[in-house]
Every structure is written in structure tokens, then in C-alpha cells.
Design a protein around this motif. Structure first.
Motif, short mmCIF file in Angstrom:
data_model
loop_
_atom_site.label_atom_id
_atom_site.label_comp_id
_atom_site.label_asym_id
_atom_site.label_seq_id
_atom_site.Cartn_x
_atom_site.Cartn_y
_atom_site.Cartn_z
N ALA A 1 0.83 -1.21 0.00
CA ALA A 1 0.00 0.00 0.00
C ALA A 1 0.86 1.26 0.00
CB ALA A 1 -0.92 -0.01 1.22
N LEU A 2 1.92 1.26 0.80
CA LEU A 2 2.83 2.41 0.84
C LEU A 2 3.48 2.64 -0.52
CD1 LEU A 2 4.56 1.83 4.29
CD2 LEU A 2 3.23 3.84 3.65
N GLU A 3 3.91 1.56 -1.14
CA GLU A 3 4.55 1.67 -2.46
C GLU A 3 3.58 2.22 -3.50
OE1 GLU A 3 6.80 -1.16 -5.78
OE2 GLU A 3 6.43 -1.93 -3.76
N GLU A 4 2.34 1.71 -3.48
CA GLU A 4 1.34 2.18 -4.44
C GLU A 4 0.98 3.64 -4.20
OE1 GLU A 4 0.02 0.83 -7.07
OE2 GLU A 4 0.70 -1.25 -6.91
N PRO B 1 0.74 14.30 -8.53
CA PRO B 1 0.96 15.13 -7.33
C PRO B 1 -0.12 16.19 -7.11
CG PRO B 1 2.46 15.76 -9.10
CD PRO B 1 1.79 14.50 -9.55
N LYS B 2 -0.83 16.56 -8.17
CA LYS B 2 -1.87 17.58 -8.05
C LYS B 2 -3.28 16.99 -8.11
CE LYS B 2 1.06 21.21 -10.01
NZ LYS B 2 1.19 22.25 -11.08
N SER B 3 -3.37 15.69 -7.95
CA SER B 3 -4.68 15.03 -7.98
C SER B 3 -5.57 15.51 -6.83
CB SER B 3 -4.47 13.51 -7.85
OG SER B 3 -5.69 12.85 -7.61
N GLN B 4 -6.87 15.46 -7.05
CA GLN B 4 -7.81 15.80 -5.98
C GLN B 4 -7.71 14.82 -4.82
OE1 GLN B 4 -11.71 15.99 -7.80
NE2 GLN B 4 -11.36 18.04 -8.63
N LYS B 5 -7.14 13.65 -5.09
CA LYS B 5 -6.99 12.64 -4.04
C LYS B 5 -5.59 12.64 -3.42
CE LYS B 5 -10.51 9.48 -5.83
NZ LYS B 5 -10.80 8.10 -6.32
N ALA C 1 -4.24 10.62 -0.16
CA ALA C 1 -3.13 9.67 -0.30
C ALA C 1 -2.06 9.95 0.75
CB ALA C 1 -2.53 9.76 -1.71
N ARG C 2 -1.77 11.22 0.99
CA ARG C 2 -0.76 11.58 2.00
C ARG C 2 -1.23 11.20 3.40
NH1 ARG C 2 -0.83 16.32 -1.27
NH2 ARG C 2 0.95 16.34 -2.71
N GLU C 3 -2.51 11.38 3.67
CA GLU C 3 -3.06 10.98 4.96
C GLU C 3 -2.94 9.47 5.18
OE1 GLU C 3 -7.05 12.40 5.29
OE2 GLU C 3 -6.48 14.51 5.17
N LEU C 4 -3.22 8.71 4.12
CA LEU C 4 -3.09 7.26 4.20
C LEU C 4 -1.64 6.85 4.41
CD1 LEU C 4 -5.55 6.04 1.41
CD2 LEU C 4 -5.94 6.09 3.87
N LEU C 5 -0.72 7.54 3.72
CA LEU C 5 0.70 7.27 3.89
C LEU C 5 1.12 7.44 5.35
CD1 LEU C 5 2.59 8.92 0.89
CD2 LEU C 5 2.80 6.56 1.64
N PHE C 6 0.71 8.55 5.94
CA PHE C 6 1.09 8.81 7.33
C PHE C 6 0.47 7.77 8.26
CE2 PHE C 6 0.58 10.88 11.48
CZ PHE C 6 1.90 11.23 11.73
N GLU C 7 -0.79 7.42 8.01
CA GLU C 7 -1.47 6.43 8.83
C GLU C 7 -0.77 5.07 8.77
OE1 GLU C 7 -5.82 4.18 9.08
OE2 GLU C 7 -5.69 6.15 8.12
N LEU C 8 -0.35 4.68 7.57
CA LEU C 8 0.34 3.40 7.41
C LEU C 8 1.72 3.42 8.05
CD1 LEU C 8 -0.66 2.52 3.73
CD2 LEU C 8 -1.53 1.48 5.83
N GLN C 9 2.39 4.56 7.99
CA GLN C 9 3.69 4.69 8.66
C GLN C 9 3.53 4.55 10.17
OE1 GLN C 9 4.92 8.43 6.99
NE2 GLN C 9 6.09 7.48 5.36
#
Length: 258
Positions: free
Chosen positions: A116-119, A128-132, A136-144
Motif C-alpha cells: 500500500a505504501l509503495e502504491e 501530485p496535483k490530484s484531488q486525491k 493519499a498523504r493521509e493514508l501514507l502517514f497512517e500506514l507509517q
């Protein structure tokens, strides 16, 4: 349609009809039937608009059925087969999100977490400018944080094992230090620092005489670093107790030498 009509449809060679019904099954929530048809249609229409649509809808059908392993597999297949397809941005995000939904308890194997982190990182590189992007950054931090929690569990395990079958205090220290480097903004940051102090103190107490003084001095250095970073820690009294015991031990050893 009835089961009889569905079975008749499966035997049909009219792929356009199957395509229409696959969408109808999806819209009506009959995801297993939709999956069966889309799995057949994706290779039949490969390279065509209906092939792209079938592969994407196949991934969505698995996601709707909460089979996140298969959903991530087919989302990945989609953006690989159609890198410039109309659903490529969505597919990359949903591949990551499906892995995220499959993330297990921190005590278990974390393969899905790393995938998930890699994806997510790949998604942010492409869009990088996607509405999502913020999601995605929030999910990255949560997974970390999820991985940091697992690392903390490992630190505690090593500490509790003590000197059983080896110097597990040292393993606790190394694991905690690595975690501090990998997850510098984690809410568990103080926990890692505290276990480093505790493990160093326990290791000093249980050392052979030749190593005790150096290791107690190391505890004192670690104590000062700890209170400097966390002056209002809830563990301050216990940390101070380890400092005082270490200081007394060094003083006694110095007097003996004199």
C-alpha cells in the motif's frame, strides 16, 4: 434475470450481450455474476474500449465485494495494460486503497502495508496535483504509524525477553533507534526513546563487571538526552530513578578504584 437465464447467458457467444448484462449485474449489486462475465470479457475485448472498461469494472466489482486482494490485483492490471487509460489515475489510487483496506493487525505480517505504501508513493509521483493527493498523504502517514506501532511492539518484546537466548536488550535498542530514523514524526517517538533508556539501564545492571561503568555512563548520557527532548514526560520519575542509580553505581566504582 433468473438463474436459468443467467446460465444460458454464460453459454452464449454474444459477447456484446454479455457486456451489457455484466454492467446490469454490477448496477444491481450482483457482483459475483458481474465478475464472472467481466473476467471473460476483459481478454476478449483486450486493446479495445470495452476491454479497458471490462478490466476496470472487474476491479471495481471485486472491491464492491470487499475482496481487496483481488481488487488491488486487477486495478494494477488495469493501469499496467492501459497506462494512459481514462481510469488510470483512479486505478492507481484504488490499487493503493485496496491494499490499505487489507492491512492486518500490527502483530501480523505487514506485506499489504508495504504494498500500500509503495502504491501510494507511486500515485503521488504520477499525480501530485490530484484531488486525491491529500487523501493519499493521509493514508501514507497512517500506514507509517501502523508500521511504527509494529516496531514498538517488537521493541517491547525484545525488552521483555531480556537476556533470554542472547542480548535482547541490545536488539531492543537497535530496533528503537532504527524506528526513530524511519518514523521521525511518529506519535510513538517518545516511547522509542524511553525504551532505549530502559534497555540501556537493564543491560548495564546485568553486565559483567568490566563493562558496567561504561554502560552506566551511557545510561546517564541517554537520560540527559531524554529529559532534554521530553522534559514533561509521564515517565520522568522512573527515568530519574535510573539516572540516580547509575550515578551512584559510578560513584561507588570510582571510590573502589581510589
Amino acid at each position: 434475470t433468473s438463474c436459468g437465464e443467467y446460465n444460458k447467458l454464460l453459454k452464449s457467444n454474444d459477447y456484446n450481450l454479455k457486456y451489457d448484462y455484466a454492467h446490469k449485474y454490477y448496477q444491481s449489486g450482483k457482483y459475483t455474476r458481474a465478475i464472472t462475465l467481466f473476467e471473460e470479457l476483459a481478454p476478449v475485448f483486450k486493446g479495445k474500449e470495452k476491454g479497458e472498461e471490462s478490466l476496470y469494472m472487474l476491479a471495481k466489482s471485486y472491491e464492491k465485494r470487499k475482496d481487496f486482494v483481488m481488487a488491488s490485483h486487477y486495478y494494477t492490471n488495469y493501469y499496467t495494460a492501459y497506462p494512459k487509460g481514462k481510469y488510470s489515475e483512479d486505478a492507481r489510487y484504488n490499487a493503493a486503497y485496496s491494499y490499505y483496506k487489507d492491512v492486518p493487525d500490527p502483530r501480523l505480517d505487514q506485506s499489504s502495508t508495504f504494498q500500500a505504501l509503495e502504491e501510494l508513493q507511486t500515485f503521488l509521483e504520477y499525480y501530485p496535483k490530484s484531488q486525491k493527493a491529500d487523501q493519499a498523504r493521509e493514508l501514507l502517514f497512517e500506514l507509517q504509524e501502523h508500521l511504527a506501532e509494529k516496531a514498538l511492539n517488537n521493541v517491547k518484546l525484545y525488552y521483555n525477553l531480556g537476556n533470554y537466548l542472547g542480548n535482547n536488550y541490545l536488539s531492543a535498542i537497535v530496533t528503537a533507534k532504527n524506528a526513530l530514523q524511519e518514523y521521525p514524526y511518529s506519535k510513538y517517538k517518545e516511547n522509542f526513546s524511553y525504551y532505549i533508556l530502559k534497555a540501556k539501564f537493564a543491560m548495564a545492571e546485568q553486565s559483567v563487571e568490566d563493562k558496567k561503568e561504561d554502560r552506566f555512563r551511557d545510561v546517564i548520557d541517554e537520560y540527559y538526552a531524554y529529559i532534554n527532548d521530553y522534559p514533561e514526560s509521564a515517565n520522568l520519575n522512573e527515568a530519574k530513578s535510573m539516572f540516580e542509580k547509575s550515578s551512584k553505581k559510578i560513584t561507588k566504582d570510582t571510590k573502589k578504584e581510589q
